[in-house]
Design an enzyme around this catalytic site. Structure first.
Site, short mmCIF file in Angstrom:
data_model
loop_
_atom_site.label_atom_id
_atom_site.label_comp_id
_atom_site.label_asym_id
_atom_site.label_seq_id
_atom_site.Cartn_x
_atom_site.Cartn_y
_atom_site.Cartn_z
N GLY A 33 0.74 -1.24 0.00
CA GLY A 33 0.00 0.00 0.00
C GLY A 33 0.76 1.28 0.00
O GLY A 33 1.88 1.38 -0.46
N ALA A 34 0.04 2.27 0.48
CA ALA A 34 0.63 3.57 0.68
C ALA A 34 0.10 4.05 2.01
O ALA A 34 -0.98 3.65 2.43
CB ALA A 34 0.22 4.54 -0.42
N MET A 35 0.87 4.88 2.69
CA MET A 35 0.43 5.35 4.00
C MET A 35 0.76 6.82 4.14
O MET A 35 1.88 7.24 3.89
CB MET A 35 1.13 4.49 5.08
CG MET A 35 0.87 4.94 6.50
SD MET A 35 -0.90 4.82 6.94
CE MET A 35 -1.03 6.21 8.07
N GLU A 36 -0.26 7.56 4.59
CA GLU A 36 -0.19 9.03 4.55
C GLU A 36 0.56 9.65 5.73
O GLU A 36 0.17 10.71 6.21
CB GLU A 36 -1.61 9.58 4.49
CG GLU A 36 -2.44 9.43 5.79
CD GLU A 36 -3.33 8.19 5.83
OE1 GLU A 36 -3.05 7.23 5.08
OE2 GLU A 36 -4.28 8.18 6.61
N ASN A 37 1.64 9.04 6.20
CA ASN A 37 2.42 9.64 7.29
C ASN A 37 2.64 11.11 6.97
O ASN A 37 3.00 11.46 5.85
CB ASN A 37 3.77 8.94 7.43
CG ASN A 37 3.62 7.44 7.45
OD1 ASN A 37 2.91 6.90 8.28
ND2 ASN A 37 4.26 6.77 6.50
N HIS A 43 -4.57 10.60 -3.51
CA HIS A 43 -5.26 10.10 -2.32
C HIS A 43 -4.47 10.43 -1.05
O HIS A 43 -4.99 11.01 -0.09
CB HIS A 43 -5.47 8.59 -2.44
CG HIS A 43 -6.14 7.95 -1.27
ND1 HIS A 43 -7.46 7.58 -1.28
CD2 HIS A 43 -5.68 7.64 -0.03
CE1 HIS A 43 -7.78 7.06 -0.11
NE2 HIS A 43 -6.71 7.08 0.67
N GLU A 44 -3.19 10.10 -1.07
CA GLU A 44 -2.39 10.29 0.15
C GLU A 44 -2.23 11.77 0.48
O GLU A 44 -2.28 12.16 1.65
CB GLU A 44 -1.02 9.62 -0.01
CG GLU A 44 -1.07 8.12 -0.30
CD GLU A 44 -1.94 7.32 0.65
OE1 GLU A 44 -2.01 7.67 1.83
OE2 GLU A 44 -2.57 6.34 0.19
N HIS A 47 -5.00 13.45 2.34
CA HIS A 47 -4.98 13.22 3.79
C HIS A 47 -4.11 14.23 4.54
O HIS A 47 -4.24 14.36 5.75
CB HIS A 47 -4.38 11.84 4.09
CG HIS A 47 -5.33 10.69 3.92
ND1 HIS A 47 -6.57 10.64 4.49
CD2 HIS A 47 -5.17 9.50 3.29
CE1 HIS A 47 -7.14 9.46 4.21
NE2 HIS A 47 -6.31 8.76 3.46
N GLU A 83 -11.26 8.03 5.16
CA GLU A 83 -10.92 7.29 3.94
C GLU A 83 -11.90 7.56 2.80
O GLU A 83 -11.51 7.63 1.64
CB GLU A 83 -10.84 5.79 4.23
CG GLU A 83 -9.67 5.41 5.13
CD GLU A 83 -8.31 5.86 4.61
OE1 GLU A 83 -8.21 6.31 3.45
OE2 GLU A 83 -7.34 5.77 5.37
ZN LIG Z 1 -6.45 6.77 2.76
#
Ligand SMILES: [Zn+2]
Ligand SMILES: *[C@@H]1O[C@H](CO)[C@@H](O)[C@H](O)[C@H]1NC(C)=O
Ligand SMILES: *[C@@H]1O[C@H](CO)[C@@H](O)[C@H](O)[C@H]1NC(C)=O
Ligand SMILES: *[C@@H]1O[C@H](CO)[C@@H](O)[C@H](O)[C@H]1NC(C)=O
Ligand SMILES: *[C@@H]1O[C@H](CO)[C@@H](O)[C@H](O)[C@H]1NC(C)=O
Length: 965
Positions: A349-353, A385-386, A389, A408
């Site tokens: 995935g990807a993660m919006e840190n 998307h990220e 956030h 989300e």
């Molecule tokens: Zn997301």
């Protein structure tokens, strides 16, 4: 977190059943860009397995006695800053373990008197000070009570300190810990990721905190509302670089324990939640740009990837996307830098840190030679998307995980706006209909669905939290927020949003806070009228599951709504305080002219404007902006179908897809006649657009699965051939006899559909074309002439229509593939063979880990089972080897559920049902592991298929026969 795509977006279903193969594998491999889900997703054998992700009803725990037995933190202590130092070791220690050490100090204020300190801590070995696991001091001259006792609670993941007396309200205390943790390869908390570059094994220390893993990196108050400022130092080898959420502001070389190291210090973070922290140590390099406002944008990746300029596309789109959001939200990007990093071996995935977003390589790196158009679109969408956030989610955060859908769903909606801004010629916004609305309709039309919103006390432990990362949260969340934005109009929606973000910056909210700010924006807009408050309208969409089918009778103008259920015999057990009635905003048109929006506020109503006759027609839900299906009286259906036949471009691509998807689903639900659904596909011989075609192919796929072993199939094939021929010729023409790419973005996807179906139905010239390309490649294996967009389709058909020579060549290429996505394409294409002996040999390979990696066994067997020739072979193989498979693959990531649903996908006869039941009985002693539920579901689905086939087979045969001549 990023959104999940079960069916790799834009692959196109062009190959259909033969290549439902490719699809199966793609689903199994789907680089779902959401870590949490990917891990829990063992069961997703097909798209519909989504339905298994329904959160379990909250279990009533045996009332816990002690505060540390609850999963939630008490509200007595509120943290406001941390000093954290971490030192990950990228080489194993003497025991062969990779570890990290660190120390942390947290300042917190006492809000309520208590003699307990409860703080999250998981899998850390804490240093003991005078027999206690932490040191406590008080600030500003106060004195701290002594620690009497300290211990870890494994189940609830707490460190607990029992104090000799109570902490004083209003006083600030400091809690200090030192710890050692394993830098495991478990993708949780602070972990290690390994990869090889130029034959050398390399290790990266990286992190994934969402949802509950920060506590595995350092002791912390690990809930999203416990926002604090984090001062981070990272100790690392001098030839590596350390990254975190803030910019690095200092670095200092020293020697610790005889090791030459560097300590990098980062600027203090903004006030933020623990789940958004990130720490990374690697030898990666970056490319960068600086925006006019001094914002530093960097893309990080492996040296080779950056040197090969694979980060360039991501860098190109990031600036515009950030600028778009700054304008849309009317709020500046809150941080001083934006880092985005591609991690090998971060498949999921990807993660919006905040300020340091992590991606899988396929979601960030674009290789102009190897990547397809779909890969490029994915990169643009995931980044959009990220980055959405960074404000919505990071700057303003929901109070607790029960409102995850807001976070989300919102990002899943506005990613289309951000991505559209970066690539305005792609018409990307239309795709939300395929990938969010229609996709989640399939799940939300089941009696077992659940509402978007859950109560805070229903979501407590980490497994309940991870269940929130479901298709309902992402896709339905996106669909209903888009509907809201549409009926408020985008400027009003954006104004309310901006006010919400500015009001709650650096703090937390519940979803009703957003409704309040949107309501205020409505009230500030005298020209806008909505029939109820935002709150009252939206409650009906968020607090009850499902959605309505709206039926208009254009002879009378009567209009009604009803909860739409795919299975008309299913029973809804979940009560709704709104009695499954919605406030439905209906955009509509009459004979091509847009009408004033109409609100359906009761179960039945009359709108005389909708009464039409003669050649006039009515179409509801223009552009599918509302989250509902539409049905009409037969006369209006007929008029819409004749409109499609005569002038399909009078309707948008979205509405063409809608008519098809609604009709097929209404037919499944027995609301309309199956032949009416089939008739919606007749006009397609004139349509050249991707979205309607994709929708039709998805829906027809079920017919193919049910009938491709019966006499009906000949007629289906003949019909499809007739329909696809003009599309195939069209692409042949616009690509100058297949020598260049179609220019339109989605045309490139539809070209894949055209070639896939044309070859499958043997349109003249198709198989020769593919064979020629594949031959060229076989003659010169170093040079693959096949366009990346077409590879999956071409490989599959070349192998299906070829023999052992083609198969062995593809196998050799598979063994040589260095790029994961290329390997996956070949592995699924190998299952397209038609010769039983090749398929049986391939089945044997799946249980030989030197040939097929263990993690790929299930998806390979599934791929073979989805080939109509391979199905009986795979079914026999699995039954014969069940004990062996169960013993050798029973633990770990092996997906029995995927295997079972893959094999039983086509089951639709009494004989197959009996076989399936016998299989269940025969193996009841060995068990089915993670496939237990899947067996039950397979039996249920087979029963439903048998019923559907019995009811529809004769009509379907008749219809296809008549239409194919
Ligand atoms: Zn997301
Ligand atoms: C962090 O370190 C700074 C500088 O030494 C100190 O002033 C501050 O009190 C520390 N904060 C915490 C939470 O320990
Ligand atoms: C933590 O302590 C336990 C028990 O002594 C030990 O088994 C484990 O290996 C330690 N963890 C690390 C990462 O060294
Ligand atoms: C990035 O933008 C530059 C400048 O517009 C352009 O030349 C280059 O082709 C773009 N790269 C990619 C991969 O799109
Ligand atoms: C659908 O309608 C047609 C014409 O009204 C009828 O002949 C046919 O039997 C119906 N089909 C089904 C599946 O009910």
């Amino acid at each position: 977190m990023g959104k999940v795509y079960y069916i790799s977006k834009n692959v196109g279903l062009g190959l259909l059943a033969l290549a439902a193969i490719a699809l199966a594998t793609i689903i199994a491999l789907s680089i779902a860009y959401d870590k949490e889900r990917a891990k829990n997703r063992g069961t997703s054998g097909d798209g519909a397995a989504d339905s298994t992700s329904v959160p379990s009803p909250s279990t009533t725990p045996s009332t816990p006695k002690e505060p540390w037995d609850h999963y939630r933190l008490p509200k007595s202590l509120i943290p406001f800053s941390y000093n954290i130092t971490l030192w990950p070791r990228l080489k194993p220690n003497a025991n062969g373990l990779y570890v990290f050490t660190g120390h942390s100090s947290v300042h917190f204020r006492c809000e309520k008197e208590t003699d307990l300190i409860i703080i999250h801590c998981n899998k850390l070995n804490l240093t003991s000070f005078d027999g206690h696991l932490a040191k406590l001091t008080a600030l500003a001259g106060a004195t701290a009570p002594a620690i009497l006792k300290s211990w870890l609670v494994v189940k609830t993941e707490f460190l607990v300190l029992q104090l000799s007396s109570r902490l004083t309200v209003g006083v600030t205390y400091a809690l200090y810990t030192e710890f050692l943790g394993e830098l495991a390869d478990d993708l949780e908390g602070f972990y290690r990721s390994e990869y090889t570059e130029d034959g050398v094994k390399k290790v990266v220390a990286t992190s994934q905190m969402q949802a509950t893993y920060a506590r595995k990196a350092f002791p912390c108050f690990d809930e999203p509302a416990m926002k604090a400022i984090f001062n981070v130092d990272i100790i690392h080898d001098r030839d590596t670089v350390a990254l975190s959420n803030g910019r690095d502001i200092a670095s200092e070389d020293s020697v610790i324990d005889g090791v030459a190291v560097r300590k990098t210090t980062f600027e203090p973070t903004k006030r933020m939640s623990t789940y958004l922290l990130a720490f990374i140590v690697s030898d990666f390099i970056s490319i960068q740009s600086t925006q006019s406002d001094n914002l530093l944008i960097r893309i990080w990746a492996r040296r080779k990837a950056i040197n090969d300029r694979h980060g360039e596309y991501a860098l190109n789109v990031t600036g515009p996307i950030l600028q778009f959001y700054e304008r849309y939200y009317n709020a500046r990007y809150p941080l001083s830098k934006s880092d985005q990093i591609a991690l090998p071996d971060f498949h999921a995935g990807a993660m919006e840190n905040w300020g340091l977003v992590t991606y899988s390589e396929t979601s960030l790196l674009y290789d102009p030679v190897m990547s397809s158009t779909g890969n490029k679109e994915r990169i643009n969408s995931v980044i959009a998307h990220e980055l959405a956030h960074m404000w919505f989610g990071n700057l303003v955060t929901v109070q607790w995980w029960n409102d995850l859908w807001l976070n989300e769903g919102f990002a899943s909606y506005v990613e289309y706006l951000g991505a559209d801004y970066a690539e305005p010629t792609w018409n990307i916004k239309d795709q939300i209909i395929l990938y969010d609305v229609h996709r989640v309709f399939a799940v939300d039309a089941l009696a077992s669905s659940h509402p978007l919103s859950r109560k805070e006390d229903e979501v407590n432990d980490p497994s309940q939290i991870s269940e929130m990362f479901s298709s309902i949260s992402y896709n339905k969340g996106a669909a209903v927020l888009r509907m809201l934005s549409e009926f408020l109009t985008e400027p009003v929606f954006a104004r309310g949003l901006s006010s919400y973000l500015n009001t709650f910056a650096f703090s937390n909210t519940v979803y009703t806070d957003l409704w309040n700010h949107l309501q205020q924006a409505v009230e500030d807009t005298p020209s806008l009228h909505i029939p109820h408050t935002v709150h009252d309208i939206m409650n009906r969409w968020t607090l009850q599951m499902g959605f309505p089918v709206v039926t208009v009778d254009t002879r009378t103008g009567s209009i009604t709504q009803k909860h739409f259920l795919l299975d008309p015999d299913s029973v809804v057990e979940r009560p709704s305080e709104f009695n499954y009635s919605w406030y439905v905003p209906i955009k509509w048109m009459k004979t091509g002219v847009e009408q004033q929006q109409y609100w359906l506020l009761q179960k039945t109503d009359t709108n005389s404007e909708m009464r039409v006759s003669g050649s006039d027609w009515v179409l509801l839900n223009t552009n599918v902006s509302g989250y509902f299906r539409v049905n009409y009286d037969l006369d209006n259906w007929d008029r819409l179908l004749s409109l499609l036949n005569n002038n399909h471009q009078a309707l948008s691509v979205g509405n063409r897809a809608q008519i098809i998807d609604d009709a097929f689903n209404l037919a499944r639900a027995k609301i309309i006649n199956t032949t009416l659904a089939l008739r919606t596909t007749k006009y397609l011989s004139k349509d050249r657009d991707f979205i309607p075609w994709e929708s039709a192919l998805r829906n027809l796929n079920y017919y193919i699965l049910m009938f491709d072993r019966t006499e009906v199939y000949g007629a289906i094939q003949a019909y499809l051939k007739k329909q696809i021929q003009p599309l195939f010729e069209h692409f042949k023409e616009i690509t100058a006899n297949w020598t260049k790419d179609p220019t339109g973005h989605t045309d490139q996807y539809n070209q894949v559909n055209a070639i896939g179906i044309a070859c499958k139905t043997n349109v003249k010239g198709c198989r020769e074309l593919i064979k020629g390309w594949f031959r060229q490649w076989m003659e010169n294996p170093q040079h693959n002439p096949i366009h990346p967009n077409l590879k999956g389709t071409v490989y599959c058909h070349a192998i299906a229509n070829g023999g052992v020579e083609e198969w062995d060549f593809a196998w050799a290429m598979f063994k040589n593939a260095t790029l994961a996505s290329e390997g996956a394409r070949l592995r699924s294409a190998l299952a397209c063979a038609k010769a039983p002996w090749l398929l049986n040999r391939y089945l044997e390979y799946t249980l030989d880990p030197t040939k097929i990696r263990k993690q790929d066994t299930t998806s390979t067997i599934q791929a073979i089972a989805r080939n109509v020739v391979g199905l009986p072979l795979a079914w026999n193989f699995v039954r014969a080897r069940w004990n062996y498979i169960f013993q050798h693959y029973g633990k770990g990531s092996f997906s029995f559920a995927g295997l079972i649903s893959g094999i039983t996908w086509r089951f639709s006869t009494d004989f197959e049902l009996q076989e399936l039941k016998k299989f269940k009985e025969d193996n009841i002693h060995a068990g089915f592991g993670s496939g237990t539920l899947a067996i039950e579901q397979a039996i249920e689905k087979t029963v439903a298929n048998i019923k559907w086939v019995n009811e529809n087979k004769a009509h379907v045969l008749k219809w296809f026969t008549e239409e194919s001549t």
